[in-house]
Design a protein around this motif. Structure first.
Motif, PDB file in Angstrom:
ATOM      1  N   GLU A 168     -15.353  22.864  36.683  1.00  0.00           N
ATOM      2  CA  GLU A 168     -14.453  21.733  36.538  1.00  0.00           C
ATOM      3  C   GLU A 168     -15.174  20.551  35.883  1.00  0.00           C
ATOM      4  O   GLU A 168     -14.658  19.930  34.965  1.00  0.00           O
ATOM      5  CB  GLU A 168     -14.022  21.321  37.941  1.00  0.00           C
ATOM      6  CG  GLU A 168     -12.552  21.182  38.150  1.00  0.00           C
ATOM      7  CD  GLU A 168     -12.292  20.858  39.603  1.00  0.00           C
ATOM      8  OE1 GLU A 168     -12.833  21.585  40.473  1.00  0.00           O
ATOM      9  OE2 GLU A 168     -11.580  19.881  39.870  1.00  0.00           O
ATOM     10  N   ILE A 169     -16.373  20.274  36.381  1.00  0.00           N
ATOM     11  CA  ILE A 169     -17.149  19.137  35.862  1.00  0.00           C
ATOM     12  C   ILE A 169     -17.505  19.380  34.395  1.00  0.00           C
ATOM     13  O   ILE A 169     -17.437  18.484  33.572  1.00  0.00           O
ATOM     14  CB  ILE A 169     -18.456  18.955  36.671  1.00  0.00           C
ATOM     15  CG1 ILE A 169     -18.157  18.967  38.166  1.00  0.00           C
ATOM     16  CG2 ILE A 169     -19.168  17.689  36.259  1.00  0.00           C
ATOM     17  CD1 ILE A 169     -17.631  17.696  38.713  1.00  0.00           C
ATOM     18  N   VAL A 213     -14.488  18.782  32.202  1.00  0.00           N
ATOM     19  CA  VAL A 213     -14.115  17.377  32.050  1.00  0.00           C
ATOM     20  C   VAL A 213     -15.129  16.647  31.166  1.00  0.00           C
ATOM     21  O   VAL A 213     -14.848  15.590  30.624  1.00  0.00           O
ATOM     22  CB  VAL A 213     -13.994  16.709  33.439  1.00  0.00           C
ATOM     23  CG1 VAL A 213     -13.674  15.235  33.312  1.00  0.00           C
ATOM     24  CG2 VAL A 213     -12.914  17.391  34.250  1.00  0.00           C
ATOM     25  N   ARG A 240     -15.652  18.901  45.671  1.00  0.00           N
ATOM     26  CA  ARG A 240     -16.732  19.769  46.182  1.00  0.00           C
ATOM     27  C   ARG A 240     -18.115  19.226  45.853  1.00  0.00           C
ATOM     28  O   ARG A 240     -19.109  19.931  45.987  1.00  0.00           O
ATOM     29  CB  ARG A 240     -16.547  21.180  45.642  1.00  0.00           C
ATOM     30  CG  ARG A 240     -15.398  21.863  46.355  1.00  0.00           C
ATOM     31  CD  ARG A 240     -15.222  23.282  45.915  1.00  0.00           C
ATOM     32  NE  ARG A 240     -14.471  23.348  44.660  1.00  0.00           N
ATOM     33  CZ  ARG A 240     -14.091  24.490  44.094  1.00  0.00           C
ATOM     34  NH1 ARG A 240     -14.405  25.614  44.673  1.00  0.00           N
ATOM     35  NH2 ARG A 240     -13.437  24.490  42.959  1.00  0.00           N
ATOM     36  N   TYR A 252     -16.252  11.923  36.303  1.00  0.00           N
ATOM     37  CA  TYR A 252     -15.398  12.726  37.171  1.00  0.00           C
ATOM     38  C   TYR A 252     -16.222  13.309  38.310  1.00  0.00           C
ATOM     39  O   TYR A 252     -17.320  13.805  38.109  1.00  0.00           O
ATOM     40  CB  TYR A 252     -14.766  13.850  36.349  1.00  0.00           C
ATOM     41  CG  TYR A 252     -13.898  14.795  37.135  1.00  0.00           C
ATOM     42  CD1 TYR A 252     -12.642  14.394  37.584  1.00  0.00           C
ATOM     43  CD2 TYR A 252     -14.329  16.078  37.433  1.00  0.00           C
ATOM     44  CE1 TYR A 252     -11.839  15.256  38.306  1.00  0.00           C
ATOM     45  CE2 TYR A 252     -13.527  16.946  38.159  1.00  0.00           C
ATOM     46  CZ  TYR A 252     -12.270  16.528  38.587  1.00  0.00           C
ATOM     47  OH  TYR A 252     -11.481  17.390  39.296  1.00  0.00           O
ATOM     48  N   MET A 253     -15.677  13.205  39.500  1.00  0.00           N
ATOM     49  CA  MET A 253     -16.343  13.826  40.640  1.00  0.00           C
ATOM     50  C   MET A 253     -15.283  14.596  41.417  1.00  0.00           C
ATOM     51  O   MET A 253     -14.218  14.069  41.723  1.00  0.00           O
ATOM     52  CB  MET A 253     -16.948  12.749  41.539  1.00  0.00           C
ATOM     53  CG  MET A 253     -17.524  13.280  42.819  1.00  0.00           C
ATOM     54  SD  MET A 253     -17.993  11.909  43.886  1.00  0.00           S
ATOM     55  CE  MET A 253     -18.230  12.776  45.420  1.00  0.00           C
ATOM     56  N   SER A 254     -15.564  15.872  41.688  1.00  0.00           N
ATOM     57  CA  SER A 254     -14.548  16.677  42.367  1.00  0.00           C
ATOM     58  C   SER A 254     -14.793  16.697  43.861  1.00  0.00           C
ATOM     59  O   SER A 254     -15.824  16.252  44.345  1.00  0.00           O
ATOM     60  CB  SER A 254     -14.562  18.102  41.826  1.00  0.00           C
ATOM     61  OG  SER A 254     -15.573  18.823  42.467  1.00  0.00           O
ATOM     62  N   ARG A 260      -5.372  16.094  36.116  1.00  0.00           N
ATOM     63  CA  ARG A 260      -5.789  16.972  35.022  1.00  0.00           C
ATOM     64  C   ARG A 260      -5.270  16.477  33.680  1.00  0.00           C
ATOM     65  O   ARG A 260      -5.930  16.634  32.665  1.00  0.00           O
ATOM     66  CB  ARG A 260      -5.313  18.412  35.287  1.00  0.00           C
ATOM     67  CG  ARG A 260      -6.124  19.083  36.372  1.00  0.00           C
ATOM     68  CD  ARG A 260      -5.461  20.355  36.846  1.00  0.00           C
ATOM     69  NE  ARG A 260      -5.762  21.485  35.975  1.00  0.00           N
ATOM     70  CZ  ARG A 260      -6.864  22.210  36.055  1.00  0.00           C
ATOM     71  NH1 ARG A 260      -7.765  21.910  36.961  1.00  0.00           N
ATOM     72  NH2 ARG A 260      -7.068  23.213  35.262  1.00  0.00           N
ATOM     73  N   SER A 288     -19.626  18.797  43.159  1.00  0.00           N
ATOM     74  CA  SER A 288     -20.217  19.911  42.432  1.00  0.00           C
ATOM     75  C   SER A 288     -21.534  19.591  41.751  1.00  0.00           C
ATOM     76  O   SER A 288     -21.573  19.046  40.658  1.00  0.00           O
ATOM     77  CB  SER A 288     -19.227  20.395  41.396  1.00  0.00           C
ATOM     78  OG  SER A 288     -17.986  20.532  42.003  1.00  0.00           O
ATOM     79  N   ASP A 308     -11.805  12.931  42.845  1.00  0.00           N
ATOM     80  CA  ASP A 308     -10.785  13.806  43.412  1.00  0.00           C
ATOM     81  C   ASP A 308     -11.169  14.164  44.831  1.00  0.00           C
ATOM     82  O   ASP A 308     -12.045  14.998  45.056  1.00  0.00           O
ATOM     83  CB  ASP A 308     -10.642  15.059  42.531  1.00  0.00           C
ATOM     84  CG  ASP A 308      -9.431  15.887  42.919  1.00  0.00           C
ATOM     85  OD1 ASP A 308      -8.661  15.426  43.772  1.00  0.00           O
ATOM     86  OD2 ASP A 308      -9.269  16.987  42.371  1.00  0.00           O
ATOM     87  N   VAL A 345     -18.100  27.554  42.649  1.00  0.00           N
ATOM     88  CA  VAL A 345     -18.811  26.402  43.191  1.00  0.00           C
ATOM     89  C   VAL A 345     -18.131  25.097  42.781  1.00  0.00           C
ATOM     90  O   VAL A 345     -18.292  24.074  43.425  1.00  0.00           O
ATOM     91  CB  VAL A 345     -20.282  26.426  42.717  1.00  0.00           C
ATOM     92  CG1 VAL A 345     -21.063  25.290  43.303  1.00  0.00           C
ATOM     93  CG2 VAL A 345     -20.916  27.748  43.080  1.00  0.00           C
ATOM     94  N   GLY A 346     -17.360  25.144  41.695  1.00  0.00           N
ATOM     95  CA  GLY A 346     -16.634  23.940  41.290  1.00  0.00           C
ATOM     96  C   GLY A 346     -17.298  23.203  40.144  1.00  0.00           C
ATOM     97  O   GLY A 346     -16.791  22.195  39.679  1.00  0.00           O
ATOM     98  N   THR A 347     -18.454  23.691  39.701  1.00  0.00           N
ATOM     99  CA  THR A 347     -19.149  23.003  38.610  1.00  0.00           C
ATOM    100  C   THR A 347     -18.434  23.207  37.274  1.00  0.00           C
ATOM    101  O   THR A 347     -18.580  22.394  36.373  1.00  0.00           O
ATOM    102  CB  THR A 347     -20.601  23.500  38.490  1.00  0.00           C
ATOM    103  OG1 THR A 347     -20.600  24.910  38.610  1.00  0.00           O
ATOM    104  CG2 THR A 347     -21.458  22.897  39.563  1.00  0.00           C
TER     105      THR A 347
END
Lengths: 367, 247
Positions: free
Chosen positions: A205-206, A209, B84, B80-82, B47, B86, B159, A201-203
């Motif tokens: 990554e968050i 970070v 997706r 940070y915001m990707s 990154r 998320s 991103d 889902v990509g969470t």
């Protein structure tokens, strides 16, 4: 600390809002226990047998009555004659046939011995073996009763006792295995899925970070599963105790501590799988094929390890469930203490530590 | 005053150089566009700037902290915001806000206040109890952006924040970005929509691990004698290709 509690609360939201997860967590253990408890049995009941008694004298009739009086055997509806037995086996209407030749009582009286023929349907070899040994036991017993009349032939009479499970109930064999299976499923499968889901889902990554440390993320993800698995163990034990009379003869504290050790071991495996995969589907496949199958087949859960080929016996050494099974069977059924299972416990602890180290290291590399 | 200072930042993976000695500075309150084709090295660069990946060589100072030495301090001061957006789909709007506030160590009282503020700003009070899965993509995007700003970071990394949303929503989103920048937050944004580059104060264009151009959109257009940022990009990408062929 409140950061961490927030993380765990979130994890519980995930669990309680997903019907499939809930079903696996709470429905499956109960269903499995009932299935294994009622449906899967090694013991035999009401085997359809046909007895062709060509003598029909006093002694042979008594033997026939004795066999049919036992709860294990039941006379087949259709009465067979010798040339007809083969057809009965083919049709599956009988599992066993006993042929008593002519002049049974007379020969026994005259020669001191007589032969009877026992045929079994060995399509399922285990069942055939069991049927045969039950029949043998009855016939031996009958012969011993009859012996005094026959004369003074020397006799060795074995007096047997089945220790720990005198009624040979399969459920006593299965419950410890079931605990291992369910813990593997819940801990390894569910954690590997829940971690890979965050990746998908990509969470993740968050989270990475954020100021959270990788170790906090991992612990936050697995702690709820640890708690729920422990709850599962307790409920299986209680359910097994009150519905199937499966005892816990040894120390309950020791048993629960060993279960906790196995839970951590399975969680570490789950984390390891999740560091290696990025999709939930792959994680599920690896968990099922790589963990569940060995747990069922190579742990001694159903099939005895000692009768496997040497190669498989060696492979079984690396299956954590094998050691766990030895431990909990010892504690639950034999009622032994740590002095009998310390070696297995040590091996399991070593495995757990190794899995933990490898998976934590892997998780960091994956950042 | 510069909040991001990058000097000869390099990252190699074996023999492959993903980011090749890039240098630039970003000042406080600036909207800095970080452009490049897929595979140009944008993600690797981001990154490193967010403390996820250690640089092979060179220095990157983000909000006063060296990313190689103090990645934890860096993480605390950035948002940070990707691509997706998320958020947790099975959690409600309010629960998501609370969770992300929590992982940045905001107190409960502060989270409460921030939640109210955020819902006011986005006019989402009616949807606070809805799960994210029931929200349209545009709302999710704005919510994800606001959540990335929840702990009032000095710099926010976005991103590809506009992937998959319609032009009108994209425009509104850029208005949000510019409004945030005017309050002093630095915005570091990657995108592959060249028209969006026009909204940035300055733009850098990465080709094959190197920064090939860096200036304001208007100067870049002048420099490359192009009508739009898209033309600038196409010219640069071709240049990179022909240079490779001649070499």
């Amino acid at each position: 600390m409140s950061t961490f509690l927030g993380f765990i609360r979130k994890e519980f939201f995930h669990i309680f809002r997903d019907r499939r997860t809930l079903l696996i967590l709470f429905g499956m253990p109960v269903v499995q226990l009932i299935l294994f408890g009622y449906a899967i049995r090694n013991e035999i009941n009401d085997v359809q047998v046909t007895i062709v008694d060509q003598s029909s004298d006093v002694v042979s009739t008594r033997l026939v009555q004795k066999i049919l009086a036992s709860p294990y055997f039941e006379a087949a509806e259709h009465r067979h004659y010798v040339g007809d037995i083969e057809r009965g086996f083919r049709r599956g209407t009988i599992k066993e046939a006993i042929v008593i030749g002519p002049g049974f009582a007379e020969r026994l009286q005259r020669d001191g011995h007589v032969t009877i023929q026992i045929l079994t349907d060995a399509t399922d070899p285990n069942t055939a073996n069991t049927i045969l040994s039950y029949t043998n036991a009855i016939v031996t017993d009958f012969a011993r009763d009859y012996q005094p009349l026959a004369g003074d032939a020397a006799l060795i009479i074995p007096e047997t006792r089945m220790r720990f499970n005198p009624e040979l109930k399969s459920v006593i064999l299965f419950v410890p295995g079931l605990i291992a299976l369910i813990l593997m499923l819940v801990c390894a499968l569910m954690t590997s899925i829940t971690i890979t889901r965050e990746k998908e889902v990509g969470t993740m990554e968050i989270l990475l970070v954020s100021p959270l440390r990788p170790s906090q993320i991992i612990i936050g993800k697995v702690l709820p599963y640890l708690a729920l698995s422990f709850l599962n163990v307790v409920s299986i034990l209680v359910l097994a105790r009150f519905t199937f009379n499966v005892p816990v003869r040894g120390s309950v504290t020791l048993l629960l501590a060993e279960c906790l050790l196995f839970i951590v071991c399975a969680l570490a495996l789950g984390i390891l799988i999740s560091t290696r995969t990025s999709s939930q589907q792959t994680a599920m496949m690896i968990s099922l094929a790589g963990l569940l199958l060995p747990t069922v087949i190579l742990s001694g859960f159903i099939f005895p390890i000692s009768s496997m080929p040497d190669v498989l016996q060696y492979v079984s050494h690396i299956v954590p469930a094998k050691w766990f099974l030895r431990i909990i069977r010892g504690i639950m059924i034999k009622g032994v203490g740590i002095e009998y299972v310390w070696k297995e416990t040590l091996i399991l602890t070593g495995m757990t530590l190794a899995f933990l180290v490898i998976s934590v290291r892997n998780f960091k590399i994956r950042l | 005053m510069s909040v991001i200072h990058v000097d000869k930042l390099t990252r190699r993976f074996g023999a492959f150089t993903a980011v090749d000695a890039i240098s630039f500075t970003v000042s406080e309150g600036e909207v800095f566009g970080f452009l490049g084709a897929n595979g140009a090295g944008k993600t690797t660069a981001i990154r490193m700037l967010t403390g996820l990946l250690a640089p092979t060589e060179g220095v990157a100072i983000v909000a006063g902290f060296d990313v190689a030495q103090h990645p934890d301090q860096v993480k605390r001061t950035i948002g940070y915001m990707s691509q997706r957006f998320s958020l947790y789909e099975d959690l409600t709007v309010r629960e998501n806000i609370r969770f992300y506030g929590g992982i940045y160590g905001l107190s409960d009282v502060r989270i409460q206040a921030k939640t109210g503020e955020l819902l006011d700003k986005l006019d989402l009070h009616g949807a606070a109890g809805y799960r994210i899965s029931s929200l349209p993509l545009g709302w999710r995007q704005k919510l994800a952006f606001s959540i990335a700003l929840l702990h009032e970071p000095r710099i926010v990394f976005l991103d590809e924040p506009t992937g998959g949303v319609d032009p009108i929503t994209r425009r509104q989103f850029w208005e949000m970005i510019n409004a945030e920048a005017s309050t002093g937050t630095t915005v570091f944004v990657t995108t592959h929509y060249m028209d969006e580059a026009e909204y940035c104060d300055r733009v850098s264009i990465m080709v094959d691990g190197k920064i090939e151009a860096l200036d304001s959109p208007s100067s870049l257009k002048e420099q490359f004698r192009a009508d739009s940022m898209n033309d600038v990009f196409v010219r640069l990408a071709r240049g990179g290709l022909s240079a490779e062929v001649s070499a």
